[in-house]
Write a protein that holds these residues in place. Sequence first.
Motif: not given
Length: 217
Positions: A86, A63, A89
């Motif tokens: 993250m 990521y 996502m």
Amino acid sequence: MPDDKPNLEFLIEADGFNSGAGKIETAAWLKYVSSVAKLTGLRERDSIFEVGCGSGAFLYEFYKKGHRVGGIDYSPSLIELAAFAMPGMDFEVKEALETESDPMYDFVVANSVFQYFPSYDYAEDTILKMYHKAERIVGILDLNDSAHEEEALRIRRGALTEGEYERKYAGLNHLFYERDFVAKVLAGQKASVRVYDQRIENYGNNKFRFNVVIEKW
Ligand SMILES: C[S@@+](CC[C@H](N)C(=O)[O-])C[C@H]1O[C@@H](n2cnc3c(N)ncnc32)[C@H](O)[C@@H]1O
């Protein structure tokens, strides 16, 4: 949930790699993740989806390098952590068996998850679902090796008596796999299957684990 964005060390701990034979240091983790990228021939822009992603420790470096990542896990608190670490996502609370082929990702992976499955049928169905979700590559990593089942159980059992062991681990038995398990499941599919020994620096489970990389053609 931490106040600040969790770092990799925090995610590795949250995913359970923080004690005993299963402990993995951050530097060793980074080497492992980049060795998997090499083994699988991962490209700079490839998308990566993890089945049983937990808090996303495996996905996190990818990521940070700009890969699109996503994952499912049946633990709501770990998925919440992954989504927090993250943002933007695609993370969802789901059973491995509920893996959907749409949307497809270049690389579909499961790291240190298959030992927890309830049965070999469950594992077989999940492998086929991962295969159908992948554009190019599937990785089934850190599988328990059935050739070392007795020794692994002996160590886990340690100094516990039979009765103590049954009470502590009732219903928590790990599944162990033959090295050709994945190849057998995918026989008849357009895929080549390679098997590698596990090699993570100072990981006490190396001896009992192996990795499988599947390339679709
Ligand atoms: C040892 S952790 C590994 C997490 C992550 N793959 C990593 O490498 O950091 C195992 C994960 O598998 C998940 N898991 C186990 N069985 C599962 C299942 N049947 N469906 C979805 N997730 C599962 C657990 O919730 C846990 O997050």
